[in-house]
Structures are given as structure tokens and as C-alpha cells.
Scaffold this motif. Sequence first.
Motif, PDB file in Angstrom:
ATOM      1  N   LEU A   1       0.830  -1.190   0.000  1.00  0.00           N
ATOM      2  CA  LEU A   1       0.000   0.000   0.000  1.00  0.00           C
ATOM      3  C   LEU A   1       0.871   1.248   0.000  1.00  0.00           C
ATOM      4  CD1 LEU A   1      -2.678  -0.971   2.684  1.00  0.00           C
ATOM      5  CD2 LEU A   1      -2.622  -1.523   0.243  1.00  0.00           C
ATOM      6  N   SER A   2       0.380   2.271  -0.659  1.00  0.00           N
ATOM      7  CA  SER A   2       1.049   3.572  -0.669  1.00  0.00           C
ATOM      8  C   SER A   2       0.061   4.642  -0.226  1.00  0.00           C
ATOM      9  CB  SER A   2       1.559   3.916  -2.061  1.00  0.00           C
ATOM     10  OG  SER A   2       2.491   2.975  -2.524  1.00  0.00           O
ATOM     11  N   CYS A   3       0.574   5.648   0.411  1.00  0.00           N
ATOM     12  CA  CYS A   3      -0.244   6.791   0.812  1.00  0.00           C
ATOM     13  C   CYS A   3       0.571   8.049   0.531  1.00  0.00           C
ATOM     14  CB  CYS A   3      -0.603   6.709   2.285  1.00  0.00           C
ATOM     15  SG  CYS A   3      -1.407   8.194   2.931  1.00  0.00           S
ATOM     16  N   ALA A   4       0.110   8.822  -0.440  1.00  0.00           N
ATOM     17  CA  ALA A   4       0.823  10.021  -0.845  1.00  0.00           C
ATOM     18  C   ALA A   4       0.102  11.261  -0.338  1.00  0.00           C
ATOM     19  CB  ALA A   4       0.937  10.064  -2.359  1.00  0.00           C
ATOM     20  N   ALA A   5       0.846  12.138   0.285  1.00  0.00           N
ATOM     21  CA  ALA A   5       0.295  13.419   0.730  1.00  0.00           C
ATOM     22  C   ALA A   5       0.528  14.466  -0.348  1.00  0.00           C
ATOM     23  CB  ALA A   5       0.959  13.846   2.031  1.00  0.00           C
ATOM     24  N   SER A   6      -0.503  15.246  -0.625  1.00  0.00           N
ATOM     25  CA  SER A   6      -0.385  16.294  -1.631  1.00  0.00           C
ATOM     26  C   SER A   6      -0.776  17.631  -1.032  1.00  0.00           C
ATOM     27  CB  SER A   6      -1.260  15.971  -2.835  1.00  0.00           C
ATOM     28  OG  SER A   6      -2.627  15.938  -2.469  1.00  0.00           O
ATOM     29  N   GLY A   7      -0.317  18.696  -1.673  1.00  0.00           N
ATOM     30  CA  GLY A   7      -0.572  20.039  -1.173  1.00  0.00           C
ATOM     31  C   GLY A   7       0.749  20.743  -0.931  1.00  0.00           C
ATOM     32  N   SER A   8       0.667  21.926  -0.388  1.00  0.00           N
ATOM     33  CA  SER A   8       1.878  22.713  -0.124  1.00  0.00           C
ATOM     34  C   SER A   8       2.469  22.290   1.218  1.00  0.00           C
ATOM     35  CB  SER A   8       1.544  24.200  -0.130  1.00  0.00           C
ATOM     36  OG  SER A   8       1.021  24.591  -1.383  1.00  0.00           O
TER      37      SER A   8
ATOM     38  N   ALA B   1      -9.877  -5.774   5.237  1.00  0.00           N
ATOM     39  CA  ALA B   1     -10.362  -4.545   5.858  1.00  0.00           C
ATOM     40  C   ALA B   1     -10.147  -3.390   4.895  1.00  0.00           C
ATOM     41  CB  ALA B   1      -9.609  -4.260   7.161  1.00  0.00           C
ATOM     42  N   VAL B   2     -10.695  -2.240   5.258  1.00  0.00           N
ATOM     43  CA  VAL B   2     -10.346  -0.989   4.590  1.00  0.00           C
ATOM     44  C   VAL B   2      -9.159  -0.409   5.344  1.00  0.00           C
ATOM     45  CG1 VAL B   2     -11.070   1.342   3.998  1.00  0.00           C
ATOM     46  CG2 VAL B   2     -12.686  -0.558   3.795  1.00  0.00           C
ATOM     47  N   TYR B   3      -8.097  -0.144   4.612  1.00  0.00           N
ATOM     48  CA  TYR B   3      -6.876   0.391   5.205  1.00  0.00           C
ATOM     49  C   TYR B   3      -6.789   1.888   4.903  1.00  0.00           C
ATOM     50  CZ  TYR B   3      -5.177  -4.266   6.272  1.00  0.00           C
ATOM     51  OH  TYR B   3      -5.021  -5.525   6.806  1.00  0.00           O
ATOM     52  N   CYS B   4      -6.600   2.672   5.953  1.00  0.00           N
ATOM     53  CA  CYS B   4      -6.524   4.125   5.825  1.00  0.00           C
ATOM     54  C   CYS B   4      -5.193   4.617   6.381  1.00  0.00           C
ATOM     55  CB  CYS B   4      -7.636   4.813   6.622  1.00  0.00           C
ATOM     56  SG  CYS B   4      -9.289   4.469   6.046  1.00  0.00           S
ATOM     57  N   CYS B   5      -4.667   5.654   5.778  1.00  0.00           N
ATOM     58  CA  CYS B   5      -3.470   6.245   6.350  1.00  0.00           C
ATOM     59  C   CYS B   5      -3.825   7.544   7.069  1.00  0.00           C
ATOM     60  CB  CYS B   5      -2.388   6.468   5.303  1.00  0.00           C
ATOM     61  SG  CYS B   5      -2.734   7.734   4.098  1.00  0.00           S
ATOM     62  N   ASN B   6      -2.963   7.896   7.982  1.00  0.00           N
ATOM     63  CA  ASN B   6      -3.185   9.065   8.827  1.00  0.00           C
ATOM     64  C   ASN B   6      -1.874   9.800   9.029  1.00  0.00           C
ATOM     65  OD1 ASN B   6      -2.830   9.993  11.910  1.00  0.00           O
ATOM     66  ND2 ASN B   6      -4.916  10.422  11.251  1.00  0.00           N
ATOM     67  N   ALA B   7      -1.958  11.105   9.068  1.00  0.00           N
ATOM     68  CA  ALA B   7      -0.824  11.941   9.448  1.00  0.00           C
ATOM     69  C   ALA B   7      -1.243  12.744  10.665  1.00  0.00           C
ATOM     70  CB  ALA B   7      -0.432  12.869   8.308  1.00  0.00           C
ATOM     71  N   ASP B   8      -0.496  12.665  11.733  1.00  0.00           N
ATOM     72  CA  ASP B   8      -0.979  13.330  12.946  1.00  0.00           C
ATOM     73  C   ASP B   8      -0.779  14.834  12.901  1.00  0.00           C
ATOM     74  OD1 ASP B   8       1.635  12.897  15.475  1.00  0.00           O
ATOM     75  OD2 ASP B   8       1.738  13.492  13.372  1.00  0.00           O
TER      76      ASP B   8
ATOM     77  N   GLY C   1      -6.783   9.740   4.984  1.00  0.00           N
ATOM     78  CA  GLY C   1      -7.092   9.424   3.607  1.00  0.00           C
ATOM     79  C   GLY C   1      -8.459   8.753   3.533  1.00  0.00           C
ATOM     80  N   GLN C   2      -8.902   8.468   2.310  1.00  0.00           N
ATOM     81  CA  GLN C   2     -10.221   7.865   2.099  1.00  0.00           C
ATOM     82  C   GLN C   2     -10.214   6.363   2.343  1.00  0.00           C
ATOM     83  OE1 GLN C   2     -13.234   9.419   1.312  1.00  0.00           O
ATOM     84  NE2 GLN C   2     -12.057  11.227   1.869  1.00  0.00           N
ATOM     85  N   GLY C   3      -9.069   5.747   2.225  1.00  0.00           N
ATOM     86  CA  GLY C   3      -8.976   4.311   2.460  1.00  0.00           C
ATOM     87  C   GLY C   3      -8.905   3.506   1.176  1.00  0.00           C
ATOM     88  N   THR C   4      -8.333   2.319   1.301  1.00  0.00           N
ATOM     89  CA  THR C   4      -8.250   1.383   0.186  1.00  0.00           C
ATOM     90  C   THR C   4      -8.628  -0.007   0.706  1.00  0.00           C
ATOM     91  OG1 THR C   4      -6.823   0.561  -1.603  1.00  0.00           O
ATOM     92  CG2 THR C   4      -5.759   0.937   0.512  1.00  0.00           C
ATOM     93  N   GLN C   5      -9.412  -0.716  -0.072  1.00  0.00           N
ATOM     94  CA  GLN C   5      -9.914  -2.014   0.360  1.00  0.00           C
ATOM     95  C   GLN C   5      -8.865  -3.094   0.114  1.00  0.00           C
ATOM     96  OE1 GLN C   5     -13.061  -2.998   1.748  1.00  0.00           O
ATOM     97  NE2 GLN C   5     -11.976  -4.946   2.005  1.00  0.00           N
ATOM     98  N   VAL C   6      -8.631  -3.895   1.126  1.00  0.00           N
ATOM     99  CA  VAL C   6      -7.782  -5.080   1.007  1.00  0.00           C
ATOM    100  C   VAL C   6      -8.649  -6.298   1.322  1.00  0.00           C
ATOM    101  CG1 VAL C   6      -5.836  -6.347   1.977  1.00  0.00           C
ATOM    102  CG2 VAL C   6      -5.651  -3.877   1.574  1.00  0.00           C
TER     103      VAL C   6
END
Length: 122
Positions: free
Chosen positions: A20-27, A91-98, A113-118
Motif C-alpha cells: 500500500l502507498s499513501c501520498a500526501a499532496s498540497g503545499s 479490511a479498509v486500510y486508511c493512512c493518517n498523518a498526525d 485518507g479515504q482508504g483502500t480495500q484489502v
Amino acid sequence: QVQLVESGGGLVQPGGSLRLSCAASGSIFSINAMGWYRQAPGKERELVAAITSSGSTNYADYVKGRFTISRDNAKNTVYLQMNSLKPEDTAVYCCNADRIRTIAGLLEYDVWGQGTQVTVSS
């Protein structure tokens, strides 16, 4: 506004692997700790693994030795390598940045994030 977008989920047979990958976007200027959580149907969301900005990791007991979390700070991306998958990992896997600091100096807390189904099934 920052966003987290997950990818890499899908259907895999027991014993298989997914990354799984979780990419953060924005400034984005910097991201503090990041983590992967999962939620199975009818169950509470639970922490799978977390990683600090310096690379220290923490895992739930049920994934130790099977899952590996890593991050690429230059790409603002966190990964979850999942090996020896079991049906109970479905499960649905979600990433989080504190905490995310933007280039403008603003802080955004508890970003999801919105999550990705595994799905692990034969």
C-alpha cells in the motif's frame, strides 16, 4: 489544503503480498508521524503500524513479522508492505498523518485518507 491518497489495495490470496502507498499532496513543508489503520466490517478501527518522521516504527502485535511500514519524506509518502496475508487482514486500510505543516506555516492535525480495500480470500 493537504490530502492523503491511498493506493495499492485489492484482492489477494491467503499467503500473498500487497504494498500500500499513501501520498500526501498540497503545499507541504513537513509531516510528523504517519500511520496505517484498518477497519473490518462490524469492527472498530485499529492501528496497524506507525512511523515517526525520523523512522521509528511501531506495529500491532498481529502484524509483527508480516507487515513493514516505511516512508519517503522527499515524496511525502508512506508505504505498508504486507506479506503472508491472512483472511482476517481483510479490511479498509486508511493512512493518517498526525500533524502536517504547510509551506505557509499552517498546521493541519489528524489528516486521514479515504482508504483502500484489502481483501484476502481464495
